[in-house]
Design a protein around this motif. Structure first.
Motif, mmCIF file in Angstrom:
data_model
loop_
_atom_site.group_PDB
_atom_site.id
_atom_site.type_symbol
_atom_site.label_atom_id
_atom_site.label_comp_id
_atom_site.label_asym_id
_atom_site.label_seq_id
_atom_site.Cartn_x
_atom_site.Cartn_y
_atom_site.Cartn_z
ATOM 1 N N MET A 1 -2.933 5.044 2.603
ATOM 2 C CA MET A 1 -2.067 5.935 3.352
ATOM 3 C C MET A 1 -2.858 6.528 4.518
ATOM 4 O O MET A 1 -4.039 6.783 4.388
ATOM 5 C CB MET A 1 -1.549 7.064 2.478
ATOM 6 C CG MET A 1 -0.665 6.656 1.343
ATOM 7 S SD MET A 1 0.819 7.642 1.383
ATOM 8 C CE MET A 1 1.823 6.755 0.220
ATOM 9 N N LEU A 53 1.375 13.467 -4.115
ATOM 10 C CA LEU A 53 1.026 12.678 -5.291
ATOM 11 C C LEU A 53 1.362 13.493 -6.531
ATOM 12 O O LEU A 53 1.282 14.723 -6.505
ATOM 13 C CB LEU A 53 -0.482 12.365 -5.248
ATOM 14 C CG LEU A 53 -1.063 11.541 -6.386
ATOM 15 C CD1 LEU A 53 -2.070 10.530 -5.819
ATOM 16 C CD2 LEU A 53 -1.774 12.423 -7.392
ATOM 17 N N THR A 80 9.401 7.291 -3.871
ATOM 18 C CA THR A 80 8.195 6.518 -3.561
ATOM 19 C C THR A 80 6.916 7.349 -3.633
ATOM 20 O O THR A 80 5.852 6.873 -3.242
ATOM 21 C CB THR A 80 8.303 5.887 -2.147
ATOM 22 O OG1 THR A 80 8.447 6.942 -1.190
ATOM 23 C CG2 THR A 80 9.481 4.933 -2.064
ATOM 24 N N THR A 81 7.009 8.571 -4.130
ATOM 25 C CA THR A 81 5.817 9.414 -4.261
ATOM 26 C C THR A 81 4.870 8.783 -5.286
ATOM 27 O O THR A 81 5.286 8.498 -6.409
ATOM 28 C CB THR A 81 6.207 10.838 -4.718
ATOM 29 O OG1 THR A 81 7.112 11.391 -3.765
ATOM 30 C CG2 THR A 81 4.978 11.728 -4.836
ATOM 31 N N PRO A 82 3.610 8.559 -4.925
ATOM 32 C CA PRO A 82 2.669 7.950 -5.866
ATOM 33 C C PRO A 82 2.469 8.829 -7.098
ATOM 34 O O PRO A 82 2.359 10.055 -6.997
ATOM 35 C CB PRO A 82 1.371 7.842 -5.067
ATOM 36 C CG PRO A 82 1.771 7.947 -3.637
ATOM 37 C CD PRO A 82 3.008 8.795 -3.614
ATOM 38 N N VAL A 104 0.608 4.302 -9.856
ATOM 39 C CA VAL A 104 -0.316 3.632 -8.938
ATOM 40 C C VAL A 104 -1.749 3.681 -9.458
ATOM 41 O O VAL A 104 -2.640 3.063 -8.889
ATOM 42 C CB VAL A 104 -0.253 4.237 -7.517
ATOM 43 C CG1 VAL A 104 1.115 4.016 -6.910
ATOM 44 C CG2 VAL A 104 -0.635 5.707 -7.521
ATOM 45 N N ILE A 123 -7.583 6.450 -5.261
ATOM 46 C CA ILE A 123 -6.269 5.872 -5.568
ATOM 47 C C ILE A 123 -5.337 6.057 -4.379
ATOM 48 O O ILE A 123 -4.628 5.144 -3.976
ATOM 49 C CB ILE A 123 -5.683 6.504 -6.855
ATOM 50 C CG1 ILE A 123 -6.512 6.089 -8.084
ATOM 51 C CG2 ILE A 123 -4.209 6.123 -7.025
ATOM 52 C CD1 ILE A 123 -6.198 6.871 -9.348
ATOM 53 N N TRP A 124 -5.345 7.249 -3.793
ATOM 54 C CA TRP A 124 -4.515 7.570 -2.639
ATOM 55 C C TRP A 124 -4.779 6.622 -1.465
ATOM 56 O O TRP A 124 -3.860 6.146 -0.810
ATOM 57 C CB TRP A 124 -4.747 9.021 -2.231
ATOM 58 C CG TRP A 124 -4.029 9.454 -1.003
ATOM 59 C CD1 TRP A 124 -4.560 9.590 0.251
ATOM 60 C CD2 TRP A 124 -2.661 9.836 -0.883
ATOM 61 N NE1 TRP A 124 -3.604 10.027 1.125
ATOM 62 C CE2 TRP A 124 -2.435 10.183 0.450
ATOM 63 C CE3 TRP A 124 -1.613 9.915 -1.795
ATOM 64 C CZ2 TRP A 124 -1.193 10.603 0.915
ATOM 65 C CZ3 TRP A 124 -0.375 10.324 -1.336
ATOM 66 C CH2 TRP A 124 -0.174 10.668 0.006
ATOM 67 N N SER A 125 -6.060 6.368 -1.213
ATOM 68 C CA SER A 125 -6.442 5.553 -0.055
ATOM 69 C C SER A 125 -5.995 4.099 -0.190
ATOM 70 O O SER A 125 -5.915 3.385 0.799
ATOM 71 C CB SER A 125 -7.940 5.633 0.196
ATOM 72 O OG SER A 125 -8.640 4.965 -0.827
ATOM 73 N N LYS A 126 -5.701 3.672 -1.405
ATOM 74 C CA LYS A 126 -5.276 2.290 -1.635
ATOM 75 C C LYS A 126 -3.763 2.108 -1.495
ATOM 76 O O LYS A 126 -3.259 0.996 -1.630
ATOM 77 C CB LYS A 126 -5.732 1.833 -3.007
ATOM 78 C CG LYS A 126 -7.237 1.734 -3.111
ATOM 79 C CD LYS A 126 -7.679 1.409 -4.505
ATOM 80 C CE LYS A 126 -9.208 1.452 -4.583
ATOM 81 N NZ LYS A 126 -9.699 1.412 -5.936
ATOM 82 N N GLN A 127 -3.042 3.201 -1.222
ATOM 83 C CA GLN A 127 -1.585 3.128 -1.110
ATOM 84 C C GLN A 127 -1.160 2.553 0.216
ATOM 85 O O GLN A 127 -1.648 2.814 1.229
ATOM 86 C CB GLN A 127 -0.949 4.517 -1.291
ATOM 87 C CG GLN A 127 -1.203 5.075 -2.646
ATOM 88 C CD GLN A 127 -0.781 4.139 -3.753
ATOM 89 O OE1 GLN A 127 0.383 3.800 -3.867
ATOM 90 N NE2 GLN A 127 -1.706 3.683 -4.547
#
Length: 127
Positions: A1, A53, A80-82, A104, A123-127
């Motif tokens: 993201m 998130l 769609t919120t992770p 996720v 984890i966030w950066s991989k979205q």
């Protein structure tokens, strides 16, 4: 993201675990965190809070994590919120099941307070 992770809806029924995670996420790492003690509480607060998130305990009395995830997904704003599950149940088939539900990521309990924020950022950066 491309957006930076800042707002976390945290759902955890154990007050001690919740207190440790809140201290690490808010006080030390500067996240804005809305804590919920149960799935019903999360469903009431989530839309207004607008989380980036959701960090969600799996085993809770009443509405468990998977049921809470299903409830959160019923809101268009949260479709769609992770979601990251946090659980002691981390056998490979269990983790695979959580991911199939739409999570996720999965963070194992007991978690390391010193690495929790970075795990969430990774984890966030991989979205």
């Amino acid at each position: 993201m491309t957006q930076e992770l800042s707002r976390i809806l945290y759902v955890e029924d154990d007050p001690d675990i919740q207190a440790i995670a809140m201290m690490v996420l808010e006080t030390i790492n500067g996240f804005t965190v809305e804590a919920c003690n149960c799935g019903g509480d999360a469903l009431e607060k989530a839309v207004a809070f607008k989380p980036d998130l959701v960090l969600l305990d799996v085993m809770m009395p009443g509405m468990d994590g998977p049921e809470t995830l299903k409830g959160l997904r019923s809101f268009p704003e949260l479709a769609t919120t992770p979601v990251v599950f946090m659980t002691a149940k981390v056998q490979p088939q269990e983790v695979e099941g959580y991911l199939k539900l739409g999570a996720v990521g999965v963070i194992a309990k007991p978690f390391d307070p010193m690495t929790l924020a970075q795990e969430l950022r990774d984890i966030w950066s991989k979205q």
